[in-house]
Structures are given as structure tokens and as C-alpha cells.
Design an enzyme around this catalytic site. Structure first.
Site, PDB file in Angstrom:
ATOM      1  N   ARG A  39      11.970  -6.785   1.558  1.00 14.14           N
ATOM      2  CA  ARG A  39      11.914  -5.310   1.553  1.00 14.14           C
ATOM      3  C   ARG A  39      13.264  -4.720   1.955  1.00 14.14           C
ATOM      4  O   ARG A  39      13.953  -5.247   2.832  1.00 14.14           O
ATOM      5  CB  ARG A  39      10.873  -4.836   2.573  1.00 14.14           C
ATOM      6  CG  ARG A  39       9.467  -5.006   2.097  1.00 14.14           C
ATOM      7  CD  ARG A  39       8.617  -3.781   2.323  1.00 14.14           C
ATOM      8  NE  ARG A  39       8.188  -3.613   3.684  1.00 14.14           N
ATOM      9  CZ  ARG A  39       7.062  -2.993   4.010  1.00 14.14           C
ATOM     10  NH1 ARG A  39       6.256  -2.525   3.088  1.00 14.14           N
ATOM     11  NH2 ARG A  39       6.737  -2.828   5.261  1.00 14.14           N
ATOM     12  N   LYS A  91       0.816  -1.219   0.000  1.00 11.79           N
ATOM     13  CA  LYS A  91       0.000   0.000   0.000  1.00 11.79           C
ATOM     14  C   LYS A  91       0.849   1.266   0.000  1.00 11.79           C
ATOM     15  O   LYS A  91       0.440   2.269  -0.573  1.00 11.79           O
ATOM     16  CB  LYS A  91      -1.025   0.001   1.138  1.00 11.79           C
ATOM     17  CG  LYS A  91      -0.458  -0.073   2.523  1.00 11.79           C
ATOM     18  CD  LYS A  91      -1.588  -0.158   3.523  1.00 11.79           C
ATOM     19  CE  LYS A  91      -1.101  -0.100   4.963  1.00 11.79           C
ATOM     20  NZ  LYS A  91       0.115  -0.873   5.275  1.00 11.79           N
ATOM     21  N   ARG A 143       3.364  -8.240  13.631  1.00  9.72           N
ATOM     22  CA  ARG A 143       2.621  -7.154  12.985  1.00  9.72           C
ATOM     23  C   ARG A 143       1.370  -7.681  12.281  1.00  9.72           C
ATOM     24  O   ARG A 143       0.347  -7.010  12.243  1.00  9.72           O
ATOM     25  CB  ARG A 143       3.519  -6.420  11.979  1.00  9.72           C
ATOM     26  CG  ARG A 143       4.611  -5.621  12.658  1.00  9.72           C
ATOM     27  CD  ARG A 143       5.552  -5.017  11.647  1.00  9.72           C
ATOM     28  NE  ARG A 143       4.947  -3.908  10.914  1.00  9.72           N
ATOM     29  CZ  ARG A 143       5.458  -3.389   9.815  1.00  9.72           C
ATOM     30  NH1 ARG A 143       6.555  -3.874   9.289  1.00  9.72           N
ATOM     31  NH2 ARG A 143       4.859  -2.378   9.217  1.00  9.72           N
ATOM     32  N   ARG A 148      14.625  -3.028   7.472  1.00 12.66           N
ATOM     33  CA  ARG A 148      14.196  -2.307   8.683  1.00 12.66           C
ATOM     34  C   ARG A 148      13.940  -3.290   9.821  1.00 12.66           C
ATOM     35  O   ARG A 148      13.459  -4.394   9.582  1.00 12.66           O
ATOM     36  CB  ARG A 148      12.894  -1.554   8.395  1.00 12.66           C
ATOM     37  CG  ARG A 148      13.106  -0.264   7.673  1.00 12.66           C
ATOM     38  CD  ARG A 148      11.838   0.523   7.384  1.00 12.66           C
ATOM     39  NE  ARG A 148      10.578  -0.043   7.773  1.00 12.66           N
ATOM     40  CZ  ARG A 148       9.418   0.274   7.190  1.00 12.66           C
ATOM     41  NH1 ARG A 148       9.387   1.137   6.184  1.00 12.66           N
ATOM     42  NH2 ARG A 148       8.302  -0.246   7.599  1.00 12.66           N
ATOM     43  N   ARG A 172      -5.312   2.963  11.807  1.00 12.68           N
ATOM     44  CA  ARG A 172      -4.947   1.561  11.971  1.00 12.68           C
ATOM     45  C   ARG A 172      -5.777   0.895  13.061  1.00 12.68           C
ATOM     46  O   ARG A 172      -5.611  -0.295  13.303  1.00 12.68           O
ATOM     47  CB  ARG A 172      -3.485   1.483  12.371  1.00 12.68           C
ATOM     48  CG  ARG A 172      -2.557   0.949  11.289  1.00 12.68           C
ATOM     49  CD  ARG A 172      -1.203   0.853  11.907  1.00 12.68           C
ATOM     50  NE  ARG A 172      -0.232   0.098  11.219  1.00 12.68           N
ATOM     51  CZ  ARG A 172       0.644   0.579  10.343  1.00 12.68           C
ATOM     52  NH1 ARG A 172       0.567   1.821   9.950  1.00 12.68           N
ATOM     53  NH2 ARG A 172       1.573  -0.199   9.862  1.00 12.68           N
TER      54      ARG A 172
END
Ligand code: AMP
Length: 214
Positions: free
Chosen positions: A127, A13, A171, A160, A88
């Protein structure tokens, strides 16, 4: 055009939000980026946010909502914005709805980038991020021109802390418990649109522009 991006962490997103912002000339407002900039600058907000982020937990609502309500009232956001990573939780969504009502404004689209959990873990481990300018890449789906180096500013790219596998499963659990209920919330407001996020990023973007119009 006022847009919210929904979807699990790693659904893509953020990438889509940046493309929307560029095409429609509206700011991309990412709460994750705002927190990371604060961490980098050593602010009080950054120090508080880091303890939650490193564990894959959400930063408390009261630290988040005011920040966004203030940001959407800045001059560059008057024609619209794309919110990425906010709201969120249901309390954050309610806080946003209240603030927008007071401003005589409303969300036009909540776009859910839908990707099953099994694809997410695989994606997140690939990522890479530039901690200097905030650019993000994926070693398979959106590789930088030179391996391990940011296209924009030449800094080395890193995985990260919050994209590490142990944090990702946490998460995802947090996403299902706290963020997924927003799908019903925005369906109720009549603005939810779902796109299949398992396709490549240009195909996903094509579906989004069909929803938003040229
Ligand atoms: P993101 O870059 O959107 O994936 O966000 C990275 C991390 O920042 C999340 O895992 C949370 O710890 C924190 N964060 C970002 N946006 C929010 C939000 N709206 N509410 C609470 N925490 C957030």
C-alpha cells in the site's frame, strides 16, 4: 442508502467504499481519514488519536462515536452514506444503532469484504498513500500512473506508519478480537452481506453493485 463496510485492514474496503460513494452519489465517511486529517492539522483529537494509531491500536470508542454521529447528520449525508472503518467494536456499533434509532433511521447493508489473513500482510506492504490528499494506491493492484507519485496532487507517496509490517500483525490481532464480532452483530440485524475480497477490485465492486442494485 446507508452502508457499513466491514473487513480486515487491507481487505480493500476503503477502495470499494470510494467507488460506492461515487456511483451512488453519497459521502464516503472514513474514520481513519478523519483522524489522519486531524493529525495533519495538529488538532487535540489528532494528537490523542496518533498515539493509538502508530501502535496499531484502536482509538478509544468515546473519541470516535460522537464524531461519526455528528458527521452522519450533516446535510450531505441525508440521502445516505458509506461508513468505512466504523464501527470497529461492539460498543461503537451499539452507539451507532442507538443514534440511528433516535434519528428514525437504520443501516441498510453491512458489507463484509472477506480476505484471509495470509493475503492481508502481503497486500498491506504494497500500500502507498498520499498524505496530502488521502488518495491510496497499491504497487501491484492499484498502481499510480507514475511510480511513487500521487495521480491526484503530484505529492510523493509513502508507506503509512500503520501499514508497516510490524503494525499490520498487531492490527490484524485487534481486528479479530474487536471488529470480527460485528459480523454476528449485523447478521443479527439482518443486513450482513459477504463478498469475496480476494478477487480483483472490479470483480469485487461488481458483486457489491449486484447487492446494492443499479
Ligand atoms: P483505517 O484507515 O480505517 O485503517 O484506520 C487507521 C487507524 O485509525 C486504525 O488502525 C485505528 O487506530 C484508527 N481508527 C480508524 N477508525 C477507527 C474506529 N472506528 N475506532 C477506533 N480506531 C479507529
Amino acid at each position: 442508502m446507508r452502508i457499513i463496510m466491514l473487513g480486515a485492514p487491507g481487505a480493500g474496503k476503503g477502495t470499494q467504499a470510494k467507488k460506492i460513494a461515487e456511483k451512488y452519489g453519497i459521502p464516503h465517511i472514513s474514520t481513519g481519514d478523519i483522524f489522519r486529517a486531524n493529525i495533519k492539522n495538529g488538532t487535540e483529537l489528532g494528537k490523542k488519536a496518533k498515539t493509538y494509531m502508530d501502535q496499531g491500536l484502536l482509538v478509544p470508542d468515546e473519541l470516535t462515536c460522537d464524531l461519526v454521529v455528528d458527521r452522519i447528520q450533516q446535510p450531505d449525508a441525508q440521502k445516505g452514506y458509506v461508513l468505512d472503518g466504523f464501527p470497529r467494536t461492539i460498543p461503537q456499533a451499539e452507539c451507532l444503532t442507538d443514534a440511528l434509532n433516535k434519528l428514525n433511521s437504520k443501516i441498510d447493508y453491512a458489507i463484509d469484504v472477506d480476505v484471509p489473513d495470509e493475503n492481508i500482510v502481503n497486500r498491506m506492504s504494497g500500500r502507498r498513500a498520499c498524505l496530502k490528499c488521502g488518495a491510496t494506491y497499491h504497487i501491484v493492484y492499484a498502481a499510480p500512473k507514475a511510480e511513487g507519485v500521487c495521480d491526484v496532487c503530484g505529492e510523493p507517496l509513502v508507506l503509512r506508519d500503520d501499514d508497516k509490517p510490524e503494525t499490520v500483525s498487531k492490527r490484524l490481532k485487534v481486528y479479530h478480537e474487536q471488529t470480527q464480532p460485528l459480523i454476528d452483530y449485523y447478521t443479527g440485524q439482518g443486513v450482513l452481506k459477504t463478498v469475496d475480497g480476494t478477487r480483483n477490485l472490479d470483480e469485487v465492486f461488481q458483486s457489491i453493485t449486484e447487492i446494492l442494485g443499479e
